[in-house]
Design an enzyme around this catalytic site. Structure first.
Site, PDB file in Angstrom:
ATOM      1  N   LYS A 175       0.871  -1.180   0.000  1.00  0.00           N
ATOM      2  CA  LYS A 175       0.000   0.000   0.000  1.00  0.00           C
ATOM      3  C   LYS A 175       0.910   1.233   0.000  1.00  0.00           C
ATOM      4  O   LYS A 175       1.413   1.647   1.034  1.00  0.00           O
ATOM      5  CB  LYS A 175      -0.881  -0.028   1.267  1.00  0.00           C
ATOM      6  CG  LYS A 175      -2.223   0.654   1.140  1.00  0.00           C
ATOM      7  CD  LYS A 175      -2.163   2.119   0.762  1.00  0.00           C
ATOM      8  CE  LYS A 175      -1.898   3.029   1.936  1.00  0.00           C
ATOM      9  NZ  LYS A 175      -1.670   4.436   1.512  1.00  0.00           N
ATOM     10  N   GLU A 250       8.871   1.735  11.505  1.00  0.00           N
ATOM     11  CA  GLU A 250       9.958   2.714  11.313  1.00  0.00           C
ATOM     12  C   GLU A 250       9.299   4.085  11.306  1.00  0.00           C
ATOM     13  O   GLU A 250       8.617   4.437  10.343  1.00  0.00           O
ATOM     14  CB  GLU A 250      10.671   2.494   9.969  1.00  0.00           C
ATOM     15  CG  GLU A 250      11.499   1.240   9.878  1.00  0.00           C
ATOM     16  CD  GLU A 250      12.680   1.227  10.812  1.00  0.00           C
ATOM     17  OE1 GLU A 250      13.099   2.304  11.285  1.00  0.00           O
ATOM     18  OE2 GLU A 250      13.166   0.126  11.083  1.00  0.00           O
ATOM     19  N   CYS A 284      13.362  11.180   7.355  1.00  0.00           N
ATOM     20  CA  CYS A 284      13.252  10.744   8.748  1.00  0.00           C
ATOM     21  C   CYS A 284      14.555  10.999   9.482  1.00  0.00           C
ATOM     22  O   CYS A 284      14.566  11.161  10.696  1.00  0.00           O
ATOM     23  CB  CYS A 284      12.871   9.268   8.806  1.00  0.00           C
ATOM     24  SG  CYS A 284      13.950   8.241   7.808  1.00  0.00           S
ATOM     25  N   GLU A 385       8.724  16.547  15.560  1.00  0.00           N
ATOM     26  CA  GLU A 385       9.167  16.380  14.174  1.00  0.00           C
ATOM     27  C   GLU A 385       8.423  17.379  13.288  1.00  0.00           C
ATOM     28  O   GLU A 385       7.196  17.372  13.235  1.00  0.00           O
ATOM     29  CB  GLU A 385       8.877  14.948  13.700  1.00  0.00           C
ATOM     30  CG  GLU A 385       9.461  14.669  12.334  1.00  0.00           C
ATOM     31  CD  GLU A 385       9.208  13.246  11.844  1.00  0.00           C
ATOM     32  OE1 GLU A 385       8.077  12.758  11.978  1.00  0.00           O
ATOM     33  OE2 GLU A 385      10.153  12.625  11.315  1.00  0.00           O
TER      34      GLU A 385
END
Ligand code: NAD
Length: 495
Positions: A175, A250, A284, A385
């Site tokens: 996906k 992750e 990331c 973040e």
């Protein structure tokens, strides 16, 4: 290039969503339409899971070196099609051409590497505690993998999941992110071109909250591998819990570069600029914090500001562009909201902090490289973040304080230290609570044969890439063969 109409790939057939509904993918630099994709439903996902389950019964029995031969062909096709995929990535995702080429190269490297595992995938033999008895352990395929990926590495990250899963004998329902479906579709098409049997790899496009969630909850999918945000990671873990699935997460990062008084400042500025503003900060592993000690604190600020102000914003297709667009309007708004938060918290905005609109940039989503100084480690801009071209400079007294500040966030993906002092470097390598630490380099640049992943809230203890990936995509089986012809009881008959 005109806009393409793309489909799902289920059981070896290219098909529309059952409802016929679609969504669009647009170039974040210009707003131009790149492709139209099926807005799938749970019915489509059910069909893909059924196809993957059926295919697993024969795929798991294909010898691993034969499975690997298909991966080798995939890697070769990726090499042949690298330029085309790179250009498509610039158009669909926005990163500049060199970085998009690196993304494709990472998939090439990963696919070759995992193909090599077809003739390794070692287990162990070990002596038995009993005579005339043989002991060994082997890796077994697990079943269907639900692979759910983000948009920021649209080919590399799918390759980190799909290549190890396939060589290990698992089948996959993939996906892709809704912002980069075209690259997901092209990647799957290459597996078809390489001769992968029908049903072994399927792709279902659509909303995470609909088809992604259904995949996670599906009882016939024992493995889920997600790369994405912490919030979605928590939801995925919860949704997978009733079936006790093996879940690999992750998630986000809040990575820091430490610059000590003895650092090579030119090198540090190069490393920080590349890590903080490359891919417009949407990695990331992006360096969204810089922790500097007293003697270099001021000098580093002025050098970073002059570097940031020289960076050219534009389409990644244009020669000389340093910083491409961010992925969509919502991302632009989120990034700008953090500038307002930082100013409100009392941090000093040194440069940037605004949407860029000049020379046609207003057609896309561009944000100026942004640097804050005098940032307190507890401020939201130093804790959360942002996922944009924003970095926060924090002052530290010495290496111990710098490490304490670096560790003082919930995430633990990547970290870096610039120093010429071997003692400080080794202390940082041991003490920084991140899955990856660089010495005298920025926070990005992982290689595919080393484990990749984070500590603390960045993940749940698994690792991608390298040998570590095999541990997620296989289960260990211990085998005992007793050729003594008598009943020998472990722990009893050896006394
Ligand atoms: P996201 O969490 O919004 O989406 C990731 C994927 O999950 C998408 O395919 C999305 O459709 C799907 N999804 C959304 N809701 C879901 C649900 N309820 N159930 C199942 N699937 C669902 O993340 P994003 O915006 O695409 O990517 C950015 C994030 O990814 C950042 O936090 C970044 O740090 C992280 N990231 C981490 C790594 C890493 O290796 N640690 C690498 C790249 C990106």
């Amino acid at each position: 290039m005109g806009a393409a109409v793309c489909r799902n790939y289920i059981g070896g057939e290219w098909v529309d969503a059952a409802t016929g509904e679609t969504f669009e993918s647009r170039d974040p630099a210009t707003g131009e339409l790149v492709g139209v994709f099926p807005l799938s439903t749970i019915e489509d996902m059910d069909r893909a899971v059924a196809a993957a389950n059926e295919a697993w019964e024969s795929w798991r029995l294909v010898p691993a070196p034969k499975r690997a031969e298909i991966l080798f062909r995939v890697a070769q096709l990726l090499v042949e099609r690298k330029d085309e995929l790179t250009e498509l990535m610039v158009r669909e995702m926005g990163k500049v051409r060199a970085e998009a080429g690196g993304d494709v190269q990472e998939a090439i490297d990963m696919t070759f590497y995992m193909a090599g595992e077809g003739r390794r995938m070692f287990g162990h033999t070990t002596p038995s505690e009993l005579p005339d008895k043989f002991c060994m352990s082997v890796r077994m395929p697990v079943g269907v993998v639900g692979a759910i990926t983000p948009w920021n590495f649209p080919i590399a990250i799918p390759s980190w999941k799909i290549a190890p899963a396939l060589v290990c004998g698992d089948t996959v329902v993939f996906k892709p992110a809704q912002d980069t479906p075209f690259l997901g579709e092209r990647f799957v098409e290459i597996f078809e071109q390489a001769g992968l049997p029908a049903g072994v790899l399927n792709v279902v496009h659509g909303a995470g909250a609909v088809v992604g969630q259904h995949l996670v909850k599906h009882p016939d999918v024992p493995l889920i591998s997600l790369t994405g945000s912490r919030e979605v990671g928590v939801l995925v873990q919860q949704n997978a819990a009733p079936h006790l699935k093996n879940v690999h997460l992750e998630l986000g990062g809040k990575n820091a570069v430490i610059v000590m008084d003895d650092a090579d400042l030119d090198l540090a500025v190069d490393g920080i600029a590349w890590s903080a503003f490359g891919t417009s900060g949407q990695r990331c592993t992006a360096a969204s914090r810089v922790i500097a000690t007293g003697r270099v604190y001021e000098e580093l600020q002025s050098r970073l500001v002059s570097r940031a102000e020289r960076m050219r914003l534009g389409s990644g297709l244009e020669e000389g562009t340093d910083v491409g667009p961010v992925i969509n309007r919502a991302a632009l708004e989120k990034i700008h909201s953090y500038t307002e938060i930082g100013v409100g918290e009392g941090a000093k905005l040194l440069t940037g902090g605004e949407v860029a609109t000049e020379n046609g940039l207003d057609r896309g989503h561009f944000y100026r490289p942004t640097i804050f100084a005098d940032v307190d480690p507890g401020m939201r801009i130093a804790q959360e973040e942002i996922f944009g071209p924003t970095t926060a400079i924090i002052r530290a007294g010495d290496v111990d304080e710098a490490i304490r500040i670096a560790n003082g966030v919930r995430f633990g993906l990547s970290s870096s230290i610039f120093t010429r002092d071997v003692n400080k470097a080794f202390k940082a390598m041991r003490e920084l609570r991140t899955g990856i630490t660089y010495v005298n380099a920025g926070t990005t640049g992982a290689e595919v044969h080393l484990p990749f992943g984070g500590m603390k809230d960045t993940g749940n203890g698994h690792r991608e890439a390298g040998q570590a990936a095999l541990d997620f995509y296989t289960e260990w089986k211990a085998l005992y063969v007793d050729y003594s012809g008598t009943l020998q009881r472990a722990q009893i008959d050896n006394q």
